[in-house]
Design a protein around this motif. Structure first.
Motif, PDB file in Angstrom:
ATOM      1  N   ARG A  10       1.001  -1.071  -0.123  1.00 61.67           N
ATOM      2  CA  ARG A  10      -0.036  -0.059  -0.054  1.00 61.67           C
ATOM      3  C   ARG A  10       0.822   1.323  -0.187  1.00 61.67           C
ATOM      4  N   ARG A  11       0.392   2.202  -0.711  1.00 62.59           N
ATOM      5  CA  ARG A  11       1.314   3.465  -0.846  1.00 62.59           C
ATOM      6  C   ARG A  11       1.554   4.027   0.452  1.00 62.59           C
ATOM      7  N   SER A  12       0.700   3.924   1.487  1.00 60.78           N
ATOM      8  CA  SER A  12       0.766   4.686   2.803  1.00 60.78           C
ATOM      9  C   SER A  12       1.981   3.907   3.484  1.00 60.78           C
ATOM     10  N   PHE A  13       2.264   2.657   2.964  1.00 59.45           N
ATOM     11  CA  PHE A  13       3.467   1.989   3.842  1.00 59.45           C
ATOM     12  C   PHE A  13       4.722   2.087   2.941  1.00 59.45           C
ATOM     13  N   ALA A  14       4.550   2.896   1.833  1.00 62.28           N
ATOM     14  CA  ALA A  14       6.016   2.752   0.792  1.00 62.28           C
ATOM     15  C   ALA A  14       7.096   3.382   1.756  1.00 62.28           C
ATOM     16  N   ASP A  15       7.123   4.469   2.407  1.00 55.94           N
ATOM     17  CA  ASP A  15       8.211   4.951   3.060  1.00 55.94           C
ATOM     18  C   ASP A  15       8.842   4.025   4.018  1.00 55.94           C
ATOM     19  N   TYR A  16       7.861   3.757   4.900  1.00 57.33           N
ATOM     20  CA  TYR A  16       8.148   2.646   6.000  1.00 57.33           C
ATOM     21  C   TYR A  16       8.905   1.399   5.601  1.00 57.33           C
ATOM     22  N   CYS A  17       8.274   0.803   4.456  1.00 52.80           N
ATOM     23  CA  CYS A  17       8.985  -0.418   3.848  1.00 52.80           C
ATOM     24  C   CYS A  17      10.343   0.098   2.999  1.00 52.80           C
ATOM     25  N   TYR A  18      10.641   1.203   2.585  1.00 48.42           N
ATOM     26  CA  TYR A  18      11.579   1.431   1.829  1.00 48.42           C
ATOM     27  C   TYR A  18      12.601   1.437   2.898  1.00 48.42           C
ATOM     28  N   ARG A  19      12.296   2.254   4.005  1.00 51.78           N
ATOM     29  CA  ARG A  19      13.427   2.501   5.099  1.00 51.78           C
ATOM     30  C   ARG A  19      13.576   1.390   5.713  1.00 51.78           C
TER      31      ARG A  19
END
Length: 85
Positions: free
Chosen positions: A61-70
């Motif tokens: 989900r796009r809302s988790f993109a930054d979290y998963c990327y980091r």
């Protein structure tokens, strides 16, 4: 779709990074090329796909993109993970 993001991992250590992050067994004998599953990735729901021998995709989900990327950057630090543009 518009609400999802694809993160791609490739290279010889991509599977090792995934093994640190997903609960599904990503060993080649259980996860051949062409397979895809819905599983948990770093506390987020993700679709994990293996389109080629050394390439993996995470659909999140796009809302988790930054979290998963980091999370990926941190999990792959010991393998020298980098970002390709």
């Amino acid at each position: 779709g518009g609400g999802q993001t694809v993160l791609e991992l490739s290279g010889e250590k991509a599977r090792e990074v995934l093994m640190k992050s997903v609960i599904y067994d990503v060993h080649p004998s259980h996860f051949p090329v062409g397979k895809g599953v819905t599983t948990v990735f770093a506390k987020a729901t993700a679709i994990v796909r293996r389109p080629s021998e050394d390439r993996w995709e995470l659909v999140i989900r796009r809302s988790f993109a930054d979290y998963c990327y980091r999370w990926l950057l941190d999990a792959g630090e010991e393998y020298g993970i980098g970002v390709a543009k």
